[in-house]
Write a protein that holds these residues in place. Structure first.
Motif, PDB file in Angstrom:
ATOM      1  N   VAL A 104      16.857  62.919  33.938  1.00 44.32           N
ATOM      2  CA  VAL A 104      17.962  62.681  34.866  1.00 44.32           C
ATOM      3  C   VAL A 104      18.774  61.491  34.369  1.00 44.32           C
ATOM      4  O   VAL A 104      18.218  60.434  34.073  1.00 44.32           O
ATOM      5  CB  VAL A 104      17.433  62.421  36.285  1.00 44.32           C
ATOM      6  CG1 VAL A 104      18.568  62.088  37.235  1.00 44.32           C
ATOM      7  CG2 VAL A 104      16.658  63.635  36.785  1.00 44.32           C
ATOM      8  N   GLU A 105      20.085  61.674  34.292  1.00 43.14           N
ATOM      9  CA  GLU A 105      20.978  60.615  33.829  1.00 43.14           C
ATOM     10  C   GLU A 105      22.131  60.454  34.818  1.00 43.14           C
ATOM     11  O   GLU A 105      22.455  61.388  35.565  1.00 43.14           O
ATOM     12  CB  GLU A 105      21.528  60.948  32.441  1.00 43.14           C
ATOM     13  CG  GLU A 105      20.444  61.011  31.366  1.00 43.14           C
ATOM     14  CD  GLU A 105      21.026  61.272  29.986  1.00 43.14           C
ATOM     15  OE1 GLU A 105      22.271  61.468  29.886  1.00 43.14           O
ATOM     16  OE2 GLU A 105      20.242  61.300  29.006  1.00 43.14           O
ATOM     17  N   PRO A 106      22.776  59.287  34.849  1.00 47.03           N
ATOM     18  CA  PRO A 106      23.912  59.068  35.764  1.00 47.03           C
ATOM     19  C   PRO A 106      25.077  59.994  35.399  1.00 47.03           C
ATOM     20  O   PRO A 106      25.181  60.467  34.262  1.00 47.03           O
ATOM     21  CB  PRO A 106      24.281  57.600  35.523  1.00 47.03           C
ATOM     22  CG  PRO A 106      23.099  56.994  34.855  1.00 47.03           C
ATOM     23  CD  PRO A 106      22.455  58.079  34.067  1.00 47.03           C
ATOM     24  N   ASN A 129      15.887  63.886  43.396  1.00 48.19           N
ATOM     25  CA  ASN A 129      16.789  63.168  42.497  1.00 48.19           C
ATOM     26  C   ASN A 129      18.085  62.765  43.199  1.00 48.19           C
ATOM     27  O   ASN A 129      18.655  61.714  42.915  1.00 48.19           O
ATOM     28  CB  ASN A 129      17.099  64.023  41.270  1.00 48.19           C
ATOM     29  CG  ASN A 129      15.924  64.103  40.316  1.00 48.19           C
ATOM     30  OD1 ASN A 129      15.154  63.161  40.191  1.00 48.19           O
ATOM     31  ND2 ASN A 129      15.767  65.236  39.664  1.00 48.19           N
ATOM     32  N   ALA A 155      19.448  59.000  43.557  1.00 50.68           N
ATOM     33  CA  ALA A 155      20.779  58.600  43.092  1.00 50.68           C
ATOM     34  C   ALA A 155      21.546  57.843  44.167  1.00 50.68           C
ATOM     35  O   ALA A 155      22.183  56.811  43.895  1.00 50.68           O
ATOM     36  CB  ALA A 155      21.563  59.839  42.653  1.00 50.68           C
ATOM     37  N   TYR A 203      24.126  63.068  39.796  1.00 48.78           N
ATOM     38  CA  TYR A 203      23.326  62.846  38.585  1.00 48.78           C
ATOM     39  C   TYR A 203      23.475  64.052  37.665  1.00 48.78           C
ATOM     40  O   TYR A 203      23.889  65.141  38.089  1.00 48.78           O
ATOM     41  CB  TYR A 203      21.844  62.633  38.927  1.00 48.78           C
ATOM     42  CG  TYR A 203      21.190  63.799  39.645  1.00 48.78           C
ATOM     43  CD1 TYR A 203      20.483  64.784  38.953  1.00 48.78           C
ATOM     44  CD2 TYR A 203      21.271  63.929  41.035  1.00 48.78           C
ATOM     45  CE1 TYR A 203      19.891  65.846  39.605  1.00 48.78           C
ATOM     46  CE2 TYR A 203      20.687  64.986  41.708  1.00 48.78           C
ATOM     47  CZ  TYR A 203      19.993  65.946  40.985  1.00 48.78           C
ATOM     48  OH  TYR A 203      19.418  66.994  41.640  1.00 48.78           O
ATOM     49  N   ARG A 204      23.170  63.828  36.405  1.00 43.83           N
ATOM     50  CA  ARG A 204      23.196  64.918  35.426  1.00 43.83           C
ATOM     51  C   ARG A 204      21.763  65.240  35.000  1.00 43.83           C
ATOM     52  O   ARG A 204      20.923  64.353  34.900  1.00 43.83           O
ATOM     53  CB  ARG A 204      23.996  64.512  34.186  1.00 43.83           C
ATOM     54  CG  ARG A 204      25.486  64.377  34.415  1.00 43.83           C
ATOM     55  CD  ARG A 204      26.209  64.091  33.113  1.00 43.83           C
ATOM     56  NE  ARG A 204      25.769  62.855  32.485  1.00 43.83           N
ATOM     57  CZ  ARG A 204      25.250  62.761  31.261  1.00 43.83           C
ATOM     58  NH1 ARG A 204      25.106  63.849  30.530  1.00 43.83           N
ATOM     59  NH2 ARG A 204      24.886  61.586  30.767  1.00 43.83           N
ATOM     60  N   THR A 205      21.502  66.504  34.769  1.00 40.51           N
ATOM     61  CA  THR A 205      20.194  66.908  34.248  1.00 40.51           C
ATOM     62  C   THR A 205      20.362  67.345  32.804  1.00 40.51           C
ATOM     63  O   THR A 205      21.231  68.166  32.492  1.00 40.51           O
ATOM     64  CB  THR A 205      19.594  68.064  35.068  1.00 40.51           C
ATOM     65  OG1 THR A 205      20.524  69.152  35.104  1.00 40.51           O
ATOM     66  CG2 THR A 205      19.314  67.615  36.488  1.00 40.51           C
TER      67      THR A 205
END
Length: 549
Positions: free
Chosen positions: A302-304, A332, A336, A433-435
Motif C-alpha cells: 500500500v502506497e500513498p 487500508n 489512510a 491509497y494505491r495498491t
C-alpha cells in the motif's frame, strides 16, 4: 513476592521463570507480567522465541556460551556462564528474567543458579511454569494419573543412576522418562532389565506441545522396531529430546480417544495466507486453533496516492460538515484516513455528527480501535453489494446533507459509487491509497510454494491469486487451494489451479472453517481406510518438509 535474602538497594532482582514446554499459549499471566517489566532477558534457546514476544523492544538479551562436547566435559561451564550473566545484570540494578524450558523446579539447572544468587545476596522470585514432563503427555493424550491415584515417577535418562532405574523398574508406577529420541530403546531396556515386563505400553512424543509434535505408541520390548519401521530412526535428528511415558495409560486404545492435539483437523498443516500480517492476524489465530501453522505472505503493498490534494480536501470537508456519511470498505482505507488525521492533529472527535459505514468485521474493528463505532455494517454479505442492500436512500427531509465521502483504493470497482448515486446520494470517490504488487517473498518461500512445501493456500480475492502467482509462482498441484467465493475460484482456475475448497460465505473466517472441515474429512477418510494420516505436502515421495513451530 518472597525474596530469599534481605533487600539490597544497590542490587536488582531476578525472576526465575518457567516458560513451559514450547506452546506459547502455556505461559502464565504472571510470566507475561514479569517479561513486560524486564530490563534483561536470559532465556534457554528452546524458549527464546516464546518469551521475547512479551518483552519490551529495548530489553537486553546478552549472548550465552554455547555448549559443545568439550565444554560439557569441563564441569558445565555453560551453567556458570549463565549464572554470571544473570548476577552481573542484577548487580547493576537491573530487573532480570531468567526464562527456562518447562518449570524452574523440574527442568534444567535453575536451582543451582538460584543458589548462586542467594550466595551473593541477590533477591529473586520463582514463577512456576508447566513442566515438560507434565505438559507433553497432556498434549499427547496420555494422562499420568486417574481416579485410582496411581504413583508417578519422573526419570531423566541423562543423569539416572542404576538405583533410579532399579526403583522405577521394580514399581508399578507410571514412569515419565526424559531422554533423546535415539536413546529411547536404551531407556526401555533399562526398565525391562530392572523388572518391567516387555509388553508394558509405552508412548514416545517428540516436539511436544508444538505443531511438530508426533507420538508413537509401542511396548518396552517393541519400541526400537516401531521407530525403525516408521523410518524415524536412524536419523540425524536422533538427538532431539523426547518424553516417554511407560504404563497402561500409554496403550494405543486408551491414548487415541484422548489425543485431542494431534487430531485437530489441520494439525501441522503449513497454510499460506497471502495477506499482510496486520490483515491476517485474526485469520491466522483461527488457523492456529485448528492446529495449522499460518505463513503470511503479502501480495500487495500500500502506497500513498500520487496526488494527495484530493484526499486533503476531503478530510478538511469532514471537519467543515461537507458530508453526511463516510464509507470505509477496507482496513487500508481506515489507516489512510487515520494517518491524514494525525498529520493534521485531528482525532476520532472529528467524526462527530457524521454517519460511518464499514464493510467487513476487520474494517469495523480497526474503526473501533480508532475510537469510532460504525453506524452501518452490512447485515448480509460483507461487500459493496451487501452494503448497498442496507444503505438508506437519500431523504431531503431527514438528511440535511446529501454527500458521501468514499476513501478507497485506486483500483476499486465502481459498484458502490453507482449504487449510492442510484439511491440519490452525491459521492466524493477519493483515492486514499494505491495498491501495488508486493515484492517477491524470500527464495525459500517461493521454492516451497512451487515445490509443494505448503499444504494449503487461502485466496481471499482475485487479486491475491494474480499477485501471488506473479511474485512467487503457481502453487504445486498437491497444495489444497481454498477460495473465498466463486469469482476468486474462477480466477484461480484461469491460472491453472484446482480449487478444492470454496467458502460458503464471502468471509475469511468461513473460508478457514471450510478448510478445517476439508481437513477433518480427509483425516476421517484416511483413518477409515486404515491409512496413515498425512498432510497434503507429504503425499509426494521425497516431498520436502519445512520447519514448523
Amino acid at each position: 513476592m518472597n525474596p530469599t535474602a534481605p533487600n539490597h538497594p544497590a542490587h536488582g532482582h531476578v525472576t526465575f521463570l518457567g516458560a513451559g514446554p514450547g506452546d506459547p499459549g502455556l505461559l502464565t499471566l504472571r510470566a507475561v507480567e514479569a517479561l513486560a517489566a524486564a530490563d534483561v532477558l536470559v532465556a534457554d534457546p528452546q524458549v527464546l522465541d516464546v518469551v521475547r514476544a512479551h518483552a519490551r523492544p529495548q530489553v537486553d538479551m546478552p549472548a550465552q556460551t554455547v555448549a559443545d562436547e568439550s565444554s560439557r566435559a569441563a564441569d558445565i561451564p555453560v551453567l556458570r556462564d549463565t549464572a554470571n550473566l544473570v548476577m552481573s545484570a542484577a548487580r547493576g540494578g537491573k530487573r532480570v528474567v531468567r526464562a527456562v524450558l518447562g518449570d524452574p523446579g523440574l527442568d534444567g539447572n535453575a536451582a543451582e543458579e538460584m543458589l548462586a544468587c542467594a550466595a551473593e545476596g541477590i533477591t529473586f522470585e520463582v514463577v512456576p511454569g508447566i513442566a515438560t514432563a507434565v505438559g507433553v503427555p497432556a498434549y499427547a493424550g496420555v494422562p499420568l494419573r486417574d481416579g485410582k491415584g496411581a504413583d508417578v515417577r519422573f526419570v531423566d535418562a541423562r543423569t539416572a543412576t542404576d538405583t533410579c532405574w532399579s526403583e522405577a523398574g521394580a514399581s508399578e508406577a507410571t514412569v515419565v522418562v526424559t531422554t533423546a529420541l535415539d536413546a529411547v530403546a536404551a531407556a526401555a531396556a533399562e526398565l525391562v532389565s530392572a523388572g518391567r515386563k516387555p509388553e508394558t505400553p509405552l508412548s514416545v512424543t517428540v516436539a511436544g506441545t508444538t505443531t511438530r509434535q508426533r507420538t508413537w505408541t509401542a511396548t518396552l520390548g517393541s519400541i526400537a522396531q516401531v521407530l525403525k519401521a516408521a523410518k524415524v530412526l536412524p536419523s540425524p535428528d536422533g538427538g532431539q529430546p523426547v518424553i516417554a511415558v511407560v504404563g497402561e495409560h500409554s496403550a494405543a486404545e486408551r491414548r487415541e480417544p484422548l489425543s485431542w492435539f494431534e487430531s485437530k483437523p489441520l494439525f501441522g498443516w503449513n497454510v499460506l495466507v497471502p495477506r499482510t500480517k496486520e490483515q491476517a492476524a485474526s485469520l491466522s489465530d483461527q488457523l492456529r486453533s485448528y492446529g495449522a501453522v499460518p505463513h503470511e505472505v503479502p501480495t500487495i503493498a500500500v502506497e500513498p496516492p500520487r496526488t494527495p490534494q484530493q484526499m486533503e480536501r476531503a478530510v478538511k470537508g469532514l471537519v467543515t460538515g461537507r458530508y453526511e456519511w463516510i464509507a470505509f470498505t477496507s482496513v487500508n482505507a481506515v489507516k489512510a484516513v487515520r494517518e491524514k488525521f494525525e498529520e493534521y492533529g485531528l482525532d476520532a472527535r472529528a467524526f462527530a455528527g457524521i454517519k460511518v459505514a464499514a464493510v467487513g468485521e476487520q474494517t469495523a474493528r480497526s474503526l473501533i480501535e480508532f475510537g469510532v463505532k460504525p453506524d452501518l455494517v452490512p447485515s448480509g454479505e460483507q461487500s459493496a453489494a451487501g452494503l448497498l442492500e442496507d444503505w438508506p436512500p437519500y431523504d431531503p427531509v431527514f438528511d440535511p446533507i446529501d454527500r458521501v465521502f468514499l476513501p478507497r483504493a485506486d483500483i476499486a470497482t465502481e459498484t458502490l459509487v453507482a449504487g449510492l448515486i442510484e439511491l440519490g446520494w452525491e459521492v466524493d470517490d477519493v483515492t486514499a491509497y494505491r495498491t501495488v504488487r508486493a515484492s517477491p517473498p524470500p527464495a525459500e518461500t517461493r521454492e516451497a510454494i512451487k515445490g509443494g512445501g505448503f499444504d494449503a493456500v487461502l485466496f481471499t480475492s482475485s487479486s491475491t491469486v494474480r499477485n501471488l502467482v506473479g511474485i512467487a509462482g503457481k502453487p504445486h498441484n498437491v497444495t489444497v487451494i481454498a477460495c473465498i467465493g466463486p469469482a476468486t475460484a474462477k480466477t484461480a482456475e484461469e491460472h491453472g489451479l484446482r480449487v478444492d475448497v470454496l467458502s460458503p460465505e464471502p468471509s475469511v473466517h468461513k473460508l478457514a472453517e471450510a478448510l478445517a472441515e476439508f481437513g477433518a474429512a480427509r483425516r476421517d477418510a484416511a483413518i477409515e481406510a486404515g491409512d496413515p494420516v498425512t498432510r497434503p505436502s507429504e503425499r509426494r515421495p521425497g516431498s520436502r518438509r519445512r520447519a514448523r513451530s
